[in-house]
Scaffold this motif. Structure first.
Motif, PDB file in Angstrom:
ATOM      1  N   GLU A 140      -5.587  11.040  23.074  1.00 24.34           N
ATOM      2  CA  GLU A 140      -5.286   9.622  22.875  1.00 24.34           C
ATOM      3  C   GLU A 140      -6.110   9.054  21.728  1.00 24.34           C
ATOM      4  OE1 GLU A 140      -5.393   5.415  25.388  1.00 24.34           O
ATOM      5  OE2 GLU A 140      -5.599   7.325  26.451  1.00 24.34           O
ATOM      6  N   TYR A 149      -4.535   7.930  17.938  1.00 24.14           N
ATOM      7  CA  TYR A 149      -4.721   6.518  17.576  1.00 24.14           C
ATOM      8  C   TYR A 149      -5.441   6.404  16.227  1.00 24.14           C
ATOM      9  CZ  TYR A 149      -6.127   1.636  17.779  1.00 24.14           C
ATOM     10  OH  TYR A 149      -6.319   0.307  17.472  1.00 24.14           O
ATOM     11  N   LYS A 175      -3.579   4.834  12.934  1.00 20.83           N
ATOM     12  CA  LYS A 175      -4.146   3.528  12.574  1.00 20.83           C
ATOM     13  C   LYS A 175      -4.575   3.562  11.105  1.00 20.83           C
ATOM     14  CE  LYS A 175      -7.568   0.110  14.117  1.00 20.83           C
ATOM     15  NZ  LYS A 175      -8.328  -0.096  12.874  1.00 20.83           N
ATOM     16  N   SER A 186      -1.183   5.892  22.548  1.00 22.71           N
ATOM     17  CA  SER A 186      -1.688   5.459  21.244  1.00 22.71           C
ATOM     18  C   SER A 186      -0.568   4.912  20.370  1.00 22.71           C
ATOM     19  CB  SER A 186      -2.386   6.624  20.532  1.00 22.71           C
ATOM     20  OG  SER A 186      -3.533   7.004  21.249  1.00 22.71           O
ATOM     21  N   GLN A 198       0.184   1.429  21.450  1.00 24.21           N
ATOM     22  CA  GLN A 198      -0.804   0.449  20.971  1.00 24.21           C
ATOM     23  C   GLN A 198      -0.571   0.086  19.511  1.00 24.21           C
ATOM     24  OE1 GLN A 198      -5.005   1.383  21.995  1.00 24.21           O
ATOM     25  NE2 GLN A 198      -4.164   2.911  23.414  1.00 24.21           N
TER      26      GLN A 198
END
Length: 606
Positions: free
Chosen positions: A447, A451, A455, A483, A486
């Motif tokens: 995770e 992410y 990102k 992830s 998000q």
């Protein structure tokens, strides 16, 4: 046969005109607004088939574009489905429409000709002259023709001259025997030294041989050999025995199945996302007398049934086959007068499998050539196949694969490897130290790295991959999905997990895994990605463990702190060199006091 032409029309008028098409077998042609032919197709029922183009939703983008371009429709009504098959094939070859599969015709195949003349010559040619002569073939390569011609000349002495050996000319003694006669290659029909009846018997035997039937020739030679032996003509009997040996040897190499299988055509197909490969074997008296593989480029996501049906008509026309029975891998309608059979067991299944192997080998050869000669075509084919196999919305030109690496939670790291156009892009590989996870928690680690990776790509506005592969099963896949949620990327990037034990592929929100063929190129590329991610991650993990082990040992030496360790590694580069250094060398870097402590520490270990 009836023809109808509609003027260019808009969508409303297309609907109107399609509704008036007949419920009969026939061929339809689509034209664009400039009158250029787009597509030719056949149908058992013209109305149903043509209307389906305007009522169906097509997954294939090319088909959608085709339908938008249609401005004019023509159709030809025929009597039977067989007529429709033949007409479709002829129109495709004549007009070569943009959206039809390509069927290339080769007019330079070699033939064996039995010339229409008194005392016929037998020779190979690439030119067919319609003068009543018999032509056998065409053959797919000249080597087969040379072997057959050598066999024929060895068994039957035939004339090679082009004289007009009419009764009148021979009686007038216009010709004299040539060197071929003195060499024993010709029996001198030009001087009436060999009877026309016996010569024609030899021609009949040659006809049977090129058709794959050796039975009559063998029977005749054996009878001659026995008679000559009975007459004590042993030298002549031995010459006949040598001919029998030659014929039996050729027959043994030619016979591949039950000799009772006679006058049969065998077809099989292997296909991928872009091409179909149709193999054709012609069987006569249990022997393969012809083999040819046709490569067909797909245009509108045609099925194997579509390609095979079209290829069978083309190949039978091209090679002048009149066989009434055809072996095929699945049920297919070839019209009236042709019996199709799908073998399941025995010799018939064996010959169908042989045809399929020929298609596979041809495809493999084409792959190898494409890699060398046309790598772009090879990449395009691989990408299209992966898109289909993995049920993706676009080709996975950019793929990223993640793998975690830790030993009982120590030094947890992760790796991301990148493939572009099916090949490793090592400059884009990335490695990660796990920062937020304590202990051996693969799910949380996955995770975190997913992410962090995306990102950063979003922040730096770098292109995102079309496919993410997670090395692991449902758990790791679920963690990676958190992830993506998000970051707002769920549904924007395809993501799958691969479980190592059974090579199961898992998709989000789908409890049933996908299993790919073990030999498929798609699975091989996924395995290569997974193995490369594992290798890259393990290498990073080992490097980190080694560095940590070195750092830990130096830190245990009393009076040696972090700054000193940095100085030592900066100068000596490795623990081995520090241990081997002299007091003077160490003093220059860290001073005499610390140098003494280092010398004492390493001396105790010896």
């Amino acid at each position: 046969m009836q023809s109808s032409i509609f003027e260019p029309m808009d969508n409303a008028s297309i609907t109107l005109q399609v509704s008036t098409l007949p419920d009969s077998p026939g061929v339809y042609q689509y034209y664009d607004k400039e009158g250029k032919i787009l597509y030719v197709g056949k149908a058992k029922n013209l109305k149903k088939r043509v209307s389906s183009y305007f009522t169906k939703t097509f997954d294939n983008n090319k088909t959608r574009i085709l339908v938008k371009k249609i401005a004019t429709i023509k159709h030809i009504v025929v009597e039977t489905e067989t007529d429709a098959l033949l007409l479709e094939n002829n129109l495709i070859k004549k007009y070569q429409p943009r959206y039809n599969v390509l069927l290339k015709d080769d007019k330079s195949y070699p033939w064996i000709c039995i010339k229409k003349e008194r005392f016929p010559r037998v020779f190979s040619t690439r030119q067919v002259i319609r003068d009543g002569s018999e032509y056998f073939g065409p053959y797919t390569n000249m080597k087969t023709v040379h072997i057959l011609m050598d066999l024929i000349r060895g068994l039957y002495p035939l004339r090679t001259c082009n004289y007009d050996l009419s009764v009148k000319n021979i009686k007038a003694e216009k010709f004299k025997v040539c060197l071929e006669y003195h060499l024993g290659n010709c029996l001198g029909p030009c001087e009436d030294l060999f009877s026309e009846n016996e010569y024609n018997e030899n021609i009949d035997a040659i006809r049977n041989i090129v058709k794959g039937n050796f039975k009559e020739s063998l029977h005749k030679f054996r009878s001659q050999m026995k008679q000559l032996a009975s007459d004590l003509k042993f030298e002549e009997a031995q010459r006949i025995k040598e001919k029998i040996d030659v014929l039996e040897n050729y027959q043994a190499k030619s016979t591949v199945v039950n000799p009772k299988i006679n006058n049969v055509d065998v077809f099989s197909i292997i296909s991928d996302e872009l091409y179909g490969y149709v193999n054709f074997l012609q069987i006569s008296h249990g022997a393969i007398i012809r083999s040819h593989t046709l490569e067909i480029k797909k245009k509108l996501d045609e099925t194997d049934e579509d390609l095979l049906q079209l290829a069978i008509v083309e190949l039978r026309q091209r090679f002048n086959s009149l066989s009434k029975e055809v072996y095929v891998p699945f049920e297919i309608d070839l019209g009236e007068g042709i019996k199709t059979h799908v073998p399941k067991l025995g010799d018939k299944k064996h010959i169908l499998d042989l045809s399929k192997r020929n298609a596979k080998y041809y495809r493999m050869d084409r792959f190898k050539q494409a890699k060398i000669v046309d790598p772009e075509r090879h990449e395009k084919r691989i990408m299209a196949q992966m898109k289909k196999d993995l049920r993706l919305s676009e080709e996975p030109r950019h793929i990223e694969c993640f793998d975690n690496s830790n030993i009982q939670g120590s030094n947890p790291v992760a790796a991301c490897v990148v493939f572009k156009n099916g090949k490793p892009s090592k400059k884009d590989y990335r490695k990660f130290n796990i920062k937020t996870v304590v202990g051996p928690d693969d799910f949380a680690s996955m995770e975190e790295v997913v992410y962090r990776r995306y990102k950063r790509l979003l922040e730096e506005e770098h292109p995102l991959p079309q496919l993410i592969i997670i090395d692991g099963g449902k758990g790791q896949l679920s963690s990676a999905l958190k992830s993506l949620d998000q970051l707002g990327l769920r549904g924007k990037i395809a993501i799958i997990g691969i479980a190592k034990r059974l090579e199961e592929l898992f998709y989000p929100d789908d409890p049933i895994p996908l299993y790919l063929d073990r030999k498929s190129e798609t699975l091989k590329i996924i395995q290569q990605l997974r193995n490369e991610a594992h290798r890259f991650g393990i290498t990073f993990h080992r490097s980190k463990r080694s560095k940590q082990a070195l750092d830990t040992e130096l830190e245990t030496i009393p009076g040696i702190g972090e700054k000193t360790i940095v100085q030592l590694l900066g100068h000596f580069k490795s623990k081995k060199r520090i241990a081997a250094a002299s007091f003077e060398e160490l003093s220059k870097v860290v001073g005499a006091s610390r140098a003494k402590k280092l010398i004492q520490h390493f001396a105790k270990k010896e």
